[in-house]
Design a protein around this motif. Structure first.
Motif, short mmCIF file in Angstrom:
data_model
loop_
_atom_site.label_atom_id
_atom_site.label_comp_id
_atom_site.label_asym_id
_atom_site.label_seq_id
_atom_site.Cartn_x
_atom_site.Cartn_y
_atom_site.Cartn_z
N SER A 66 41.91 48.23 43.40
CA SER A 66 40.63 47.72 42.91
C SER A 66 40.85 46.39 42.20
O SER A 66 41.86 46.17 41.54
N LEU A 67 39.88 45.50 42.38
CA LEU A 67 39.89 44.18 41.75
C LEU A 67 38.70 44.08 40.83
O LEU A 67 37.57 44.41 41.23
N HIS A 68 38.91 43.65 39.60
CA HIS A 68 37.83 43.46 38.64
C HIS A 68 37.92 42.03 38.11
O HIS A 68 38.90 41.67 37.45
N PHE A 69 36.93 41.23 38.45
CA PHE A 69 36.88 39.83 38.02
C PHE A 69 35.81 39.68 36.96
O PHE A 69 34.71 40.21 37.09
N GLN A 70 36.14 38.99 35.88
CA GLN A 70 35.14 38.68 34.87
C GLN A 70 35.30 37.25 34.40
O GLN A 70 36.39 36.71 34.39
N SER A 71 34.16 36.64 34.05
CA SER A 71 34.13 35.24 33.65
C SER A 71 33.04 35.03 32.62
O SER A 71 32.07 35.78 32.57
N ASP A 72 33.19 33.98 31.83
CA ASP A 72 32.14 33.62 30.89
C ASP A 72 31.06 32.77 31.56
O ASP A 72 30.13 32.32 30.92
N ALA A 73 31.16 32.57 32.87
CA ALA A 73 30.16 31.86 33.70
C ALA A 73 30.07 30.37 33.41
O ALA A 73 29.12 29.72 33.82
N GLU A 74 31.04 29.81 32.71
CA GLU A 74 31.07 28.37 32.47
C GLU A 74 31.84 27.70 33.60
O GLU A 74 32.93 28.15 33.94
N PRO A 75 31.30 26.63 34.18
CA PRO A 75 32.03 25.95 35.27
C PRO A 75 33.24 25.20 34.73
O PRO A 75 33.40 25.02 33.53
N GLY A 76 34.11 24.77 35.63
CA GLY A 76 35.22 23.94 35.21
C GLY A 76 36.51 24.24 35.94
O GLY A 76 37.32 23.35 36.14
N MET A 77 36.74 25.48 36.34
CA MET A 77 37.97 25.81 37.06
C MET A 77 37.60 26.20 38.50
O MET A 77 36.46 26.53 38.79
N LYS A 78 38.57 26.18 39.39
CA LYS A 78 38.30 26.40 40.81
C LYS A 78 38.17 27.86 41.21
O LYS A 78 37.67 28.17 42.27
N GLY A 79 38.66 28.79 40.38
CA GLY A 79 38.55 30.21 40.72
C GLY A 79 39.80 30.72 41.40
O GLY A 79 40.90 30.25 41.14
N PHE A 80 39.63 31.69 42.31
CA PHE A 80 40.80 32.26 42.97
C PHE A 80 40.46 32.63 44.41
O PHE A 80 39.31 32.77 44.79
N GLN A 81 41.52 32.79 45.19
CA GLN A 81 41.36 33.21 46.58
C GLN A 81 42.48 34.20 46.88
O GLN A 81 43.66 33.90 46.70
N VAL A 82 42.07 35.39 47.32
CA VAL A 82 43.05 36.36 47.77
C VAL A 82 43.47 35.95 49.17
O VAL A 82 42.64 35.85 50.07
N GLY A 83 44.74 35.62 49.34
CA GLY A 83 45.24 35.14 50.62
C GLY A 83 45.17 36.20 51.70
O GLY A 83 44.74 35.94 52.81
N HIS A 84 45.55 37.43 51.37
CA HIS A 84 45.41 38.53 52.32
C HIS A 84 45.64 39.87 51.64
O HIS A 84 46.29 39.95 50.61
N LEU A 85 45.09 40.88 52.23
CA LEU A 85 45.35 42.27 51.88
C LEU A 85 46.01 42.88 53.10
O LEU A 85 45.50 42.75 54.22
N SER A 86 47.14 43.52 52.92
CA SER A 86 47.86 44.13 54.04
C SER A 86 48.05 45.61 53.79
O SER A 86 48.32 46.02 52.67
N MET A 87 47.92 46.39 54.86
CA MET A 87 48.24 47.81 54.76
C MET A 87 49.71 47.99 55.04
O MET A 87 50.25 47.41 55.99
N LEU A 88 50.37 48.78 54.22
CA LEU A 88 51.77 49.13 54.44
C LEU A 88 51.78 50.59 54.86
O LEU A 88 51.53 51.48 54.05
#
Length: 108
Positions: free
Chosen positions: A81-103
């Protein structure tokens, strides 16, 4: 998302002062999930991405990412599970999950 993986749950809450999102990824029983982050830039403190092994209040926190650092991780169960939280102020680029893989578990 990897083949056979279902987005089991997703919720987003936002207001003028905050933003929260949760995503839950589930693989077949016995498999694990590996997550790689290709881009990560959040504000230190108010912005964070928490990666947990499993779901609910008993889920083990695998990694808490903030600022410019997020390594990615591998679950020990078939749910991540992923839980993202922010103060909603702009200024940073954020994030990108490159991939999720099943093992897939080894067949013996």
């Amino acid at each position: 998302t990897p083949s056979g993986t279902d987005l089991a749950s997703s919720s987003i809450k936002s207001s003028k002062t905050s933003y929260k999102a949760r995503d839950l990824f589930k693989a077949p029983a016995g498999d694990r999930i590996s997550m790689a982050v290709s881009r990560f830039q959040l504000k230190n403190g108010p912005d964070s991405l928490t990666v947990s092994d499993g779901m609910g209040s008993n889920a083990k926190v695998l990694e808490v990412c903030t600022g410019l650092s997020c390594n990615g991780t591998t679950s020990t169960s078939n749910v991540i599970s992923l839980h993202f939280q922010s103060d909603a102020e702009p200024g940073m680029k954020g994030f990108q999950v490159g991939h999720l893989s099943m093992l897939t578990k080894a067949i013996t």
